[in-house]
Write an enzyme that holds these catalytic residues in place. Structure first.
Site, mmCIF file in Angstrom:
data_model
loop_
_atom_site.group_PDB
_atom_site.id
_atom_site.type_symbol
_atom_site.label_atom_id
_atom_site.label_comp_id
_atom_site.label_asym_id
_atom_site.label_seq_id
_atom_site.Cartn_x
_atom_site.Cartn_y
_atom_site.Cartn_z
ATOM 1 N N CYS A 100 0.836 -1.205 0.000
ATOM 2 C CA CYS A 100 0.000 0.000 0.000
ATOM 3 C C CYS A 100 0.868 1.251 0.000
ATOM 4 O O CYS A 100 1.886 1.319 0.700
ATOM 5 C CB CYS A 100 -0.918 -0.013 1.220
ATOM 6 S SG CYS A 100 -2.033 1.405 1.300
ATOM 7 N N CYS A 128 0.096 5.275 6.784
ATOM 8 C CA CYS A 128 -0.519 5.081 8.104
ATOM 9 C C CYS A 128 0.540 4.530 9.058
ATOM 10 O O CYS A 128 1.106 3.459 8.805
ATOM 11 C CB CYS A 128 -1.703 4.116 8.007
ATOM 12 S SG CYS A 128 -2.920 4.572 6.745
ATOM 13 N N CYS A 169 0.532 0.721 10.319
ATOM 14 C CA CYS A 169 0.161 -0.364 9.421
ATOM 15 C C CYS A 169 1.354 -1.126 8.854
ATOM 16 O O CYS A 169 2.256 -0.532 8.239
ATOM 17 C CB CYS A 169 -0.706 0.173 8.282
ATOM 18 S SG CYS A 169 -1.347 -1.147 7.228
ATOM 19 N N CYS A 196 -15.778 -10.612 6.078
ATOM 20 C CA CYS A 196 -15.211 -9.324 5.693
ATOM 21 C C CYS A 196 -13.943 -9.546 4.865
ATOM 22 O O CYS A 196 -13.165 -10.470 5.140
ATOM 23 C CB CYS A 196 -14.873 -8.498 6.926
ATOM 24 S SG CYS A 196 -16.239 -8.352 8.106
ATOM 25 N N CYS A 200 -18.820 -7.717 4.092
ATOM 26 C CA CYS A 200 -18.267 -6.366 4.240
ATOM 27 C C CYS A 200 -16.924 -6.329 3.526
ATOM 28 O O CYS A 200 -16.196 -7.330 3.506
ATOM 29 C CB CYS A 200 -18.097 -6.042 5.725
ATOM 30 S SG CYS A 200 -17.350 -4.423 6.068
ATOM 31 N N CYS A 250 -19.553 0.870 8.132
ATOM 32 C CA CYS A 250 -18.797 0.322 9.257
ATOM 33 C C CYS A 250 -17.599 1.238 9.454
ATOM 34 O O CYS A 250 -16.715 1.296 8.591
ATOM 35 C CB CYS A 250 -18.352 -1.112 8.953
ATOM 36 S SG CYS A 250 -17.220 -1.816 10.165
ATOM 37 N N ARG A 286 -18.055 -3.423 17.797
ATOM 38 C CA ARG A 286 -17.206 -4.604 17.606
ATOM 39 C C ARG A 286 -15.854 -4.458 18.307
ATOM 40 O O ARG A 286 -15.150 -3.470 18.111
ATOM 41 C CB ARG A 286 -16.993 -4.850 16.107
ATOM 42 C CG ARG A 286 -16.186 -6.088 15.768
ATOM 43 C CD ARG A 286 -16.204 -6.366 14.266
ATOM 44 N NE ARG A 286 -17.578 -6.561 13.818
ATOM 45 C CZ ARG A 286 -18.219 -5.733 13.022
ATOM 46 N NH1 ARG A 286 -17.617 -4.652 12.557
ATOM 47 N NH2 ARG A 286 -19.472 -5.969 12.677
#
Length: 414
Positions: free
Chosen positions: A109, A113, A116, A153, A186, A246, A323
């Protein structure tokens, strides 16, 4: 005279003791005992904000930051008790949504972030992969369903969907296949535009995950390659397409309690509340800026902050599914049960959570059985429980029996 009185009192106590039934300290769970909408109000010492929140007959979207701060700073025992009271008016307290998360495209990616492992900017030892095949994803979904998960998901590590027509086509095939299993589905694919959101909706997508991560104020110190408003724009596209939102956050990013307040304020004042609100605790990854900052063995966020966040989110978004997401493996069983009591009603379960460890299905089944918890049904949503029997199954035994009947077809053993 004194001896006579003493003798009479002793005799009375003896008779009283002999007539007392010894109570078994088992843990019966019966949702029919959940408070009705006319539940008793909080004690007089509670703030008017908390009293109003607990007596809610529906959702509101005009929370002020001061109100949320007032709730968040309530003494923790009282906060957790009151959030539990409201939770039982909108949800079956013994029902926990079991979700399984699969990484369908790992690493590489371009985002920065700072938590991550999948960012190409950091040396975390993670090898980037191509997108998983449709067949392999559907097989993983079948395994998840056979283990009791009702929501599947899928996550892909990239910034956005621009120029990914083939990938989008494959994702749509995955969505259609998972939905055919009667599972909620999801995806989290980074930023999407309105046309892409509409395509996903047409394929039958249940929900789109796009976390805000933290407050608007703290966000720039965590991520610089995507703005807070861009995240909110994606949520708007998702909602406009008719897909459930979400969106939650990550605790332990170097933020303050005020940032927890700010995050909850943002999501609770959206035009519609997220259908689900994941509460993640940072899992420190060596090689990432945040992972390298944290001393070895130190918990990135104290448990009381997690519990406060869950309870405050429940009081401000009563119908939302909350969650416990990343970081659950660091929680004791007792801490997890405290979270469920305070209003959390979903978990990620299975073999993996993207790149971090998950609590396995077997461990969750054992915990559910121990505490009288049951898997939430597919597509079950929170709503005001206006009278007994509103739900098809109102007691724990009813729900458990129904779960066992449904599970026999796929070999479940709850």
């Amino acid at each position: 005279m004194a001896l006579t009185l003493f003798s009479r009192r002793a005799t009375a106590r003896s008779l009283q003791a002999s007539c007392t039934t010894v109570r078994s300290f088992s843990t019966p769970v019966n949702d029919t005992f959940s408070p009705s909408p006319s539940a008793p109000p909080p004690p007089p010492e509670a703030s008017h904000v908390l009293r109003d929140a607990v007596s809610a007959q529906g959702t509101r979207y005009d929370w002020t930051r001061d109100e949320i701060r007032d709730i968040y700073n309530t003494p923790l025992m009282e906060l957790a008790f009151q959030s539990a009271t409201l939770h039982r008016r909108f949800h079956r307290p013994s029902a926990i949504q079991m979700c399984t998360l699969m990484n369908i495209k790992t690493g590489g990616c371009s985002e920065d972030c700072s938590y991550c492992a999948q960012s190409s900017r950091y040396n975390t030892g993670l090898t980037a992969t191509k997108m998983s095949s449709v067949d392999s994803v559907l097989e993983a979904a079948r395994i998840a369903k056979s283990n009791g998960s009702t929501r599947f998901c899928m996550g892909a590590a990239w910034r956005d969907m621009r120029g990914r027509k083939t990938s989008l086509k494959n994702v749509k095939s995955m969505i259609e296949g998972v939905r055919a299993m009667d599972l909620e589905v999801c995806v989290t694919l980074g930023m999407i535009d309105q046309a892409q959101a509409d395509d996903l909706a047409q394929a039958g997508l249940t929900a789109y995950n796009h976390n805000l991560d933290t407050s608007r104020e703290h966000y720039p110190s965590v991520i610089s390659t995507r703005t807070y408003d861009e995240r909110l724009q994606t949520l708007s596209h998702v909602r406009q397409a008719g897909i459930n939102v979400c969106s939650g956050g990550i605790l332990g990013l170097g933020e303050t309690p005020e940032d927890h307040v700010g995050l909850i304020h943002t999501v609770s004042t959206l035009p519609q509340h997220p259908e689900s609100f994941p509460v993640n605790a940072l899992v420190p990854i060596k090689g990432t800026p945040l992972g390298d900052k944290l001393p070895e063995g130190k918990r990135p966020i104290p448990f009381d902050a997690i519990l406060r966040t869950i309870a405050t989110a429940r009081l401000t978004m009563p119908a939302t599914i909350i969650r416990i997401a990343a970081g659950r493996t660091t929680m004791s069983e007792a801490e997890q049960i405290l979270c469920f009591s305070a209003g959390a009603n979903a978990v990620f379960t299975g073999e993996k959570m993207l790149t971090t460890e998950a609590v396995g299905w077997d461990a969750d089944k054992a915990m559910f059985e121990k505490y009288g918890l049951v898997p939430m049904k597919s597509f079950e949503r929170g709503e005001l429980r206006e009278r007994k029997g509103r739900l098809e199954a109102s007691s724990w035994r009813d729900v458990k029996d129904a779960s066992e009947q449904e599970g026999k077809a796929v070999g479940l053993d709850f």
